[in-house]
Design a protein around this motif. Sequence first.
Motif, mmCIF file in Angstrom:
data_model
loop_
_atom_site.group_PDB
_atom_site.id
_atom_site.type_symbol
_atom_site.label_atom_id
_atom_site.label_comp_id
_atom_site.label_asym_id
_atom_site.label_seq_id
_atom_site.Cartn_x
_atom_site.Cartn_y
_atom_site.Cartn_z
ATOM 1 N N GLU A 262 0.816 -1.226 0.000
ATOM 2 C CA GLU A 262 0.000 0.000 0.000
ATOM 3 C C GLU A 262 0.848 1.274 0.000
ATOM 4 N N SER A 264 2.881 2.820 -1.909
ATOM 5 C CA SER A 264 2.948 3.772 -3.026
ATOM 6 C C SER A 264 1.580 4.044 -3.647
ATOM 7 N N ARG A 265 0.506 3.621 -2.943
ATOM 8 C CA ARG A 265 -0.830 3.838 -3.525
ATOM 9 C C ARG A 265 -1.173 5.325 -3.475
ATOM 10 N N GLY A 268 -6.943 7.445 -6.558
ATOM 11 C CA GLY A 268 -7.343 6.729 -7.767
ATOM 12 C C GLY A 268 -6.928 5.269 -7.698
ATOM 13 N N GLY A 269 -6.097 4.931 -6.671
ATOM 14 C CA GLY A 269 -5.752 3.520 -6.446
ATOM 15 C C GLY A 269 -4.495 3.036 -7.142
ATOM 16 N N HIS A 270 -3.860 3.907 -7.982
ATOM 17 C CA HIS A 270 -2.663 3.445 -8.694
ATOM 18 C C HIS A 270 -1.498 3.258 -7.726
ATOM 19 N N LYS A 271 -0.731 2.177 -7.938
ATOM 20 C CA LYS A 271 0.466 1.957 -7.109
ATOM 21 C C LYS A 271 1.683 2.034 -8.012
ATOM 22 N N PHE A 272 2.582 2.975 -7.681
ATOM 23 C CA PHE A 272 3.783 3.123 -8.510
ATOM 24 C C PHE A 272 4.725 1.940 -8.345
ATOM 25 N N ASP A 274 4.471 -1.452 -8.077
ATOM 26 C CA ASP A 274 3.488 -2.527 -8.159
ATOM 27 C C ASP A 274 4.108 -3.924 -8.189
#
Length: 336
Positions: A262, A264-265, A268-272, A274
């Motif tokens: 979590e 880097s979330r 909008g929910g994007h995780k860098f 991943d």
Amino acid sequence: MKPELTKLFAHLKKDYKIIAPVKKTRGIFLSRINDPKKVCFSAELTKNTFKEFLFPKKQTLFNFQGDKLIEPANSSYPKQAIFGISIIDLRALLVYEQVFRHDPYYQNYRNNSLIIGYLSLASTDQTFGIFEERLEEDTLEHLEFDVFALATPAGIHFFSGSSKGRQALIGAGIENFENIEYVGPVRESGLDPLMMANYKKVKNSFERHRLVWEELGRRCLACGKCSLVCPTCFCFASDQVFGQTKRTGRKTRRWDTCFYSEFSRVAGGHKFLDTIAKRIYFWYEHKFVRIPDEFSIPGCVGCGRCIAVCPVAIDLRQTLKDLAQPPKTMKQLVKK
Ligand code: SF4
Ligand code: SF4
């Protein structure tokens, strides 16, 4: 116990809670003590570090009622004397002193604390950590501390590193000490050559050494233990905890680590970050590239704690060796 330290502890106990290395079943831990006889003077690296006393695992930053912020009283920051901090951990403290220079919550803890470094020349090991650095003549000038106690065969030699440290020594009746003036973290000879060598190995290596990072990503469990024990890891997450209405509540912060999914979330929910390979690279990059870039000091002090706790035996010494080699194939890496 050494008589000079008995005097110092007896004096400090009047104003400070004393935290010092104590031998326990699982190793030596910095712990709160009431009885100075419990202090372990072996000068070995403690399992835990100053960080939990200056930057607690979880803390309330402030309460709020509508627009009004209610800061914790100064008395909620303990007056604590932290004894037994090794040279290597004083180097890690430099990272905190730079990163949290303008953080009032860290500064409140730091201002109420007396940092007492310790080294025993009687100890069998006078080298520090996995990068094998030694105590040199100018070492103390480049560290931030209040008091430093050097145990020699002839007794304890004290150094003061601040006016608070001087007052503590004089108050304890110790008048024979040397004043050390902090001249900044970087030595006159220039940037740390080992830091620069590791910087070059890690910088932009995610593509160049993709297989090294993919292999580490495959092995790593993302448990975060390495980061939690690391004396230079300082990332945190903030939360708002609401009361009965959304107009009241408190703001808290707690330790976090880039190994957690979590971390880097973003909105909008994007995780860098991943993949675990990206996260472990990010961790190395922070220590070996971004901290040196920003503060000109190493982000890894070579204490080896991350190696000791890793359940899958990931060892940053090996990673740095792998990064120094020409890129390898996956087959070669798996055979190792
Ligand atoms: S050796 Fe590991 S635990 Fe110690 S400072 Fe470096 S990264 Fe952190
Ligand atoms: S301790 Fe080991 S397995 Fe756990 S996150 Fe760190 S490198 Fe990965």
